[in-house]
Design an enzyme around this catalytic site. Structure first.
Site, PDB file in Angstrom:
ATOM      1  N   ASP A 240      -9.291  12.442 -15.185  1.00 29.28           N
ATOM      2  CA  ASP A 240      -8.397  11.598 -14.388  1.00 29.28           C
ATOM      3  C   ASP A 240      -7.969  12.303 -13.107  1.00 29.28           C
ATOM      4  O   ASP A 240      -8.010  13.537 -13.007  1.00 29.28           O
ATOM      5  CB  ASP A 240      -7.166  11.191 -15.198  1.00 29.28           C
ATOM      6  CG  ASP A 240      -6.278  12.369 -15.574  1.00 29.28           C
ATOM      7  OD1 ASP A 240      -6.829  13.419 -15.982  1.00 29.28           O
ATOM      8  OD2 ASP A 240      -5.044  12.242 -15.475  1.00 29.28           O
TER       9      ASP A 240
ATOM     10  N   GLU B 184      -4.767  14.049 -18.145  1.00 31.24           N
ATOM     11  CA  GLU B 184      -4.096  15.338 -17.964  1.00 31.24           C
ATOM     12  C   GLU B 184      -2.993  15.245 -16.931  1.00 31.24           C
ATOM     13  O   GLU B 184      -1.933  15.871 -17.075  1.00 31.24           O
ATOM     14  CB  GLU B 184      -5.122  16.400 -17.555  1.00 31.24           C
ATOM     15  CG  GLU B 184      -4.578  17.832 -17.541  1.00 31.24           C
ATOM     16  CD  GLU B 184      -3.913  18.251 -16.237  1.00 31.24           C
ATOM     17  OE1 GLU B 184      -3.262  19.313 -16.203  1.00 31.24           O
ATOM     18  OE2 GLU B 184      -4.028  17.507 -15.224  1.00 31.24           O
TER      19      GLU B 184
END
Length: 404
Positions: free
Chosen positions: A80, A172
Site C-alpha cells: 500500500d 502498513e
C-alpha cells in the site's frame, strides 16, 4: 531486470490504503498489485506462492543444494501507499544523468537540494520522481522491487542461499500491515523489512505509537442568552490543544524526542473532533503522554460537565528494540555487508515504525533496512536507480552471510 524497472511498473498500480475502512485489506485495489506480484514470483521459480483473502502475498525460495541447514531468512515489504497524498494515476519520471540542481516537478512544485540535501549525492545518477500530481510510491514499492530483484539474482546466478521467505503485506501505512501475516506459513527464523530511507539504514529502534481521538459534545444556545450555558465544542477543542506542551510537535523534535501530532480537527458549536498521533521511543515517556491526554479529558469534563469530552486511544505499535537486542547479529551482519559495499551504516532510531515492530513482538525478530528513497508520503518522493541496485546487493550480501 533492474530494481528500478520493477519500481516503475509497480508504481503505476493504485494501492493507497484507507484509514477509515473496517475491512482487511482496507482497499480492494491492493489485490491488483498482489496478483501481479504473485504471478511474477511464480515465473521466477518461487514456490508455494499464495495470495490470501486478506491480501497477503507469500512465497518460499527453497534452499540451494548444500545450504539446507542455513538459517531461514525472510524479507518483507508492503504494497500500500500512504493516504497522505494522491496515489492514483502515478506517472514515474526518469531524470537520467541528474545534474544535481533543482527539478521543476510541475504543478508549481520544485524538488530542491536546499530542502533535500541527499540530492547532491545523486548527481550523475538516474533519479526517479513522480510528475508533481501524485506521490511516487517508492514507499514501499522500491522495497518490493529490490526484494524481487534479489530473488531473481539468487535463482539466475546460482548463488548459495538458505531457505528464503518472501512476503508482501497490505495496509502498513495505516498501522495494520503485519496483523494477519501467517508466521507459521512464512517459516522464517529471522526477517528484514525493506521499508526505510537511506540505503545504509538499519533500524531496530522505533517509536511507541498510538492514535488518540477526542470527541467533544457542546451545548448550543442562542449567543444572546448563552451566559453560563453555552459550551462551544470548537473552543473546547482549541482548549485541548492548548493544554499540550507547545514544543512537543514534529516540527520541533528530533532523535529520541517524542511528540503529539494533531492530524485532523473539525467541528462547530455543537460538536467537534480531533485526531492526534502520539509518539515516543521510551516506554515510560510514552505512557506519560497517554496519561496527559487522560488528564485533559478528566479536567475538561469536570469544568464543562461529564460527557463533554470523550477520549479514545488506539495502540498502534511498540518500540521493537527489546525484541532485537537478543538477535543483534541481524544488525551486525547487515553492517558488515554495507561496509563491504562502501556504504556507511546508519542505525539511528527511526521516527516512525514498520511492519517489523509488530512482527518482532509476535516472535519474528525483524529489523528494517533502507530502500534508498527520500521524501516519502508526498509529491517530493525520489529515489536513484543506482541506489536501488546497491540495496539489492545489500540484500544479496545478507543472504550469502547466512548461507555460510
Amino acid at each position: 531486470m533492474r530494481a528500478y524497472e520493477r519500481l516503475v511498473r509497480y508504481a503505476k498500480v493504485y494501492t493507497t490504503s484507507d484509514p477509515d475502512s473496517e475491512t482487511v485489506p482496507s482497499t480492494e485495489r491492493q489485490f491488483d498489485l498482489a496478483r501481479l506480484l504473485a504471478d511474477e514470483m511464480k515465473s521466477l521459480g518461487i514456490k508455494d506462492v499464495t495470495v490470501t483473502d486478506k491480501c497477503y502475498v507469500t512465497g518460499i525460495l527453497p534452499a540451494a543444494k548444500g545450504c539446507e541447514d542455513a538459517a531461514h531468512i525472510g524479507f518483507i515489504a508492503h504494497m500500500d501507499t500512504a493516504p497522505d497524498y494522491a496515489g492514483e494515476n502515478v506517472h514515474p519520471v526518469l531524470h537520467e544523468n541528474y545534474d544535481g540542481e533543482a527539478i521543476d516537478l510541475g504543478n508549481d512544485l520544485v524538488l530542491d537540494p536546499e530542502n533535500f540535501p541527499d540530492l547532491k549525492e545523486m548527481k550523475g545518477k538516474t533519479l526517479i520522481t513522480a510528475d508533481g500530481t501524485t506521490l511516487l510510491g517508492a514507499d514501499d514499492k522500491a522495497g518490493i522491487a529490490e526484494i524481487m530483484t534479489m530473488a531473481e539474482s539468487l535463482v539466475s546466478g546460482n548463488i548459495p542461499h538458505g531457505q528464503i521467505s518472501i512476503a508482501f503485506t497490505p495496509d502498513e501505512e495505516i498501522g495494520s500491515g503485519a496483523a494477519w501475516l501467517d508466521l507459521d506459513a512464512f517459516a522464517a527464523d529471522y526477517a528484514y523489512t525493506v521499508d526505510g530511507g537511506y540505503k545504509g539504514e538499519i533500524t531496530y529502534e522505533t517509536f511507541n505509537a498510538a492514535q488518540a481521538e477526542f470527541s467533544i459534545t457542546g451545548f448550543a444556545v442562542h449567543p444572546g442568552s448563552a451566559k453560563g450555558l453555552m459550551v462551544n465544542a470548537a473552543l473546547v477543542a482549541c482548549e485541548i490543544n492548548s493544554m499540550l506542551p507547545a514544543g512537543d510537535i514534529p516540527r520541533l523534535t528530533e532523535g529520541y524526542e517524542g511528540f503529539f501530532h494533531l492530524c485532523d480537527m473539525k467541528g462547530d458549536v455543537s460538536r467537534a473532533s480531533m485526531t492526534y498521533i502520539v509518539r515516543d521511543h521510551k516506554e515510560s515517556n510514552f505512557n506519560a503522554r497517554l496519561d496527559t491526554l487522560h488528564h485533559i479529558e478528566k479536567t475538561l469534563n469536570e469544568k464543562y460537565g461529564e460527557g463533554t469530552v470523550h477520549l479514545t486511544i488506539k495502540m498502534q505499535y511498540k518500540n521493537m528494540e527489546e525484541m532485537i537486542r537478543p538477535c543483534m547479529h541481524l544488525v551486525e551482519n547487515a553492517k558488515k555487508v554495507m561496509l563491504g559495499l562502501g556504504v556507511e551504516p546508519d542505525t539511528s532510531p527511526v521516527r516512525g515504525g514498520t511492519d517489523g515492530s509488530e512482527l518482532s513482538f509476535r516472535g519474528l525478530p525483524c529489523p528494517n533496512l533502507g530502500t534508498g528513497g527520500y521524501g516519502y508520503h508526498g509529491p517530493y518522493e525520489h529515489i536513484a536507480a543506482e541506489d536501488m541496485d546497491t540495496v539489492t546487493d545489500i540484500l544479496l550480501g545478507i543472504v550469502k552471510t547466512y548461507a555460510k
